[in-house]
Design an enzyme around this catalytic site. Sequence first.
Site, PDB file in Angstrom:
ATOM      1  N   GLY A  55       3.343  -3.273  -4.142  1.00 32.40           N
ATOM      2  CA  GLY A  55       3.131  -3.520  -5.564  1.00 32.40           C
ATOM      3  C   GLY A  55       3.377  -2.233  -6.314  1.00 32.40           C
ATOM      4  N   ARG A  56       2.490  -1.277  -6.025  1.00 32.19           N
ATOM      5  CA  ARG A  56       2.561   0.017  -6.706  1.00 32.19           C
ATOM      6  C   ARG A  56       3.923   0.680  -6.528  1.00 32.19           C
ATOM      7  NH1 ARG A  56      -1.886   2.813  -7.493  1.00 32.19           N
ATOM      8  NH2 ARG A  56      -2.850   1.581  -5.849  1.00 32.19           N
TER       9      ARG A  56
ATOM     10  N   CYS B  43     -16.010   3.519 -26.957  1.00 37.02           N
ATOM     11  CA  CYS B  43     -17.370   4.024 -27.118  1.00 37.02           C
ATOM     12  C   CYS B  43     -18.124   4.123 -25.803  1.00 37.02           C
ATOM     13  CB  CYS B  43     -18.130   3.149 -28.096  1.00 37.02           C
ATOM     14  SG  CYS B  43     -17.667   3.544 -29.773  1.00 37.02           S
TER      15      CYS B  43
ATOM     16  N   ARG C  22      -7.289   2.987 -14.646  1.00 37.19           N
ATOM     17  CA  ARG C  22      -7.367   3.608 -13.315  1.00 37.19           C
ATOM     18  C   ARG C  22      -8.228   4.867 -13.244  1.00 37.19           C
ATOM     19  NH1 ARG C  22      -3.628   5.474 -10.682  1.00 37.19           N
ATOM     20  NH2 ARG C  22      -4.298   4.701  -8.655  1.00 37.19           N
TER      21      ARG C  22
ATOM     22  N   GLY D 231       0.787  -1.225   0.000  1.00 36.19           N
ATOM     23  CA  GLY D 231       0.000   0.000   0.000  1.00 36.19           C
ATOM     24  C   GLY D 231       0.819   1.275   0.000  1.00 36.19           C
TER      25      GLY D 231
ATOM     26  N   TYR E 124      -0.721  -1.203 -12.077  1.00 34.39           N
ATOM     27  CA  TYR E 124      -2.142  -1.332 -12.418  1.00 34.39           C
ATOM     28  C   TYR E 124      -2.444  -0.610 -13.741  1.00 34.39           C
ATOM     29  CZ  TYR E 124      -1.802  -2.680  -7.586  1.00 34.39           C
ATOM     30  OH  TYR E 124      -1.391  -3.285  -6.433  1.00 34.39           O
TER      31      TYR E 124
ATOM     32  N   TYR F 186     -11.147   4.140 -10.646  1.00 35.34           N
ATOM     33  CA  TYR F 186     -10.951   4.688  -9.296  1.00 35.34           C
ATOM     34  C   TYR F 186     -10.983   6.211  -9.258  1.00 35.34           C
ATOM     35  CZ  TYR F 186      -8.527   0.116  -8.950  1.00 35.34           C
ATOM     36  OH  TYR F 186      -8.171  -1.202  -9.009  1.00 35.34           O
TER      37      TYR F 186
HETATM   38  C1  LIG Z   1      -2.838  -5.408  -3.999  1.00 32.49           C
HETATM   39  C2  LIG Z   1      -2.184  -5.999  -2.826  1.00 32.49           C
HETATM   40  C3  LIG Z   1      -0.906  -5.563  -2.440  1.00 32.49           C
HETATM   41  C4  LIG Z   1      -0.187  -4.438  -3.129  1.00 32.49           C
HETATM   42  O1  LIG Z   1      -0.825  -3.231  -2.980  1.00 32.49           O
HETATM   43  P1  LIG Z   1      -0.082  -1.891  -3.434  1.00 32.49           P
HETATM   44  O2  LIG Z   1      -1.015  -0.805  -3.106  1.00 32.49           O
HETATM   45  O3  LIG Z   1       0.134  -2.022  -4.906  1.00 32.49           O
HETATM   46  O4  LIG Z   1       1.191  -1.812  -2.704  1.00 32.49           O
HETATM   47  C5  LIG Z   1      -0.307  -6.189  -1.378  1.00 32.49           C
HETATM   48  N1  LIG Z   1      -0.922  -7.203  -0.724  1.00 32.49           N
HETATM   49  C6  LIG Z   1      -2.138  -7.638  -1.065  1.00 32.49           C
HETATM   50  C7  LIG Z   1      -2.768  -8.735  -0.309  1.00 32.49           C
HETATM   51  C8  LIG Z   1      -2.824  -7.050  -2.122  1.00 32.49           C
HETATM   52  O5  LIG Z   1      -4.038  -7.483  -2.447  1.00 32.49           O
END
Ligand SMILES: *Cc1c(COP(=O)(O)O)cnc(C)c1O
Length: 404
Positions: A263-264, A332, A300, A219, A361, A304
């Site tokens: 991830g992000r 479209c 995105r 996150g 993403y 979101y």
């Molecule tokens: C999506 C997700 C992440 C990564 O989230 P980011 O915001 O991209 O860092 C980590 N753990 C779990 C379980 C997720 O579903």
Amino acid sequence: MFLDNNRVFELLEKYGSPLYVYDEKILRQCCKDMHDLIPEQNLRVSYSVKANTNLEILKIALDEDLDADAMSPGEIYLEKLAGFPSNRILYMGNNVSPEEMQYAIDAGATVSVDSLSQLETYGQLNPGGEVCVRFNPGVGAGHHEKVITGGKRTKFGVQKEFVPEVKEILKKYDLKLVGINQHIGSLFMEPTPYVAGVKSLLEIAAQFPGLKFVDMGGGFGVPYHEGEGRLDLKETGRQLNEVISEFLKDYDNKDIVFKIEPGRYIACECSLLLGKVYSVKENYEKTYVGTDLGFNVLMRPVMYDSYHAVEIVKKDNVDAPTEIATIVGNICESGDIIAKDREVKKAEIGDACVIGNAGAYGYSMASNYNCRLRPAEVLIDMDGNDRLIRRRDTFEDLVRGFNT
Ligand SMILES: *Cc1c(COP(=O)(O)O)cnc(C)c1O
């Protein structure tokens, strides 16, 4: 913006449009940032690959000594293909079939379950095995309701009051709980909610002696807006170290590993999405810049209401005044808007449109909606050379599933 204007057009010419471009240097730096988060502790970084699943990106993450998280058998398959050893893959299923769970067990991944009933399923499939449980300590955070994954109003994790029930099921199937995890949500820009979540998670960990790891979740936010401040990693690390040190005073396994699963943060900032301007028009006093960047390419903003920085790059480097325009795609649907009412250089046909922070993403949520072809992906390597790391879809890709 890690590409100069000439390079933007050069790459579009060479590889076509739209195009995801990744910068290896920035990607590697982001991996290092996460490794350095809590230098005082036994920290492992698991890349949450759903953010970007390109095999070349995965290989670089592996080369930077990251482990990997998987949310599906497909992700496990990709991670193994990229070279991640199975004991460095944490599979986090959510409402999965026994077949899917079995796939993860057979693949040798560590399996995390996220409900009491899935823990039962795991026990039946793999009695005597090692397992991990995802808890939901009741704390959430995130940039949008759809990505808040902790707290009292989400489907994720086992409520913290159910620790006795977890223990019962573990005993019933002779399971060893090797880790607990959580993920409270995506894109926090200041440490408070994350640290609060970790604190609650550690209170749960304290009730399970002998854990090998505690996975604190991902996150970690990145600034999408121009001029926005960065998440203070130093301060985040300092606060995390404080709560972890406090926890370790009374915990039996001093060698316990603390994991994070960004991830992000790993994949976002290393990428620009390039597109082209094909039409400019006025509709009832609004200027629309029409591009090939529909929400099939970057979901995105539509999904979101996300903000991405946008630049119009002028052909032949001509100068242009700015104007307020809405940048739209070629799908479209009237919701197909990348950026609303932005101040950009006055656009003309033939200009390029560059979207910032597109690496997370972005491609991984791209689709063939409207039978559009998903774009190509290009990597700028450490020497500054570009190479194709995924080809653009072809019409044949659209009919892959048919017996034609
Ligand atoms: C999506 C997700 C992440 C990564 O989230 P980011 O915001 O991209 O860092 C980590 N753990 C779990 C379980 C997720 O579903």
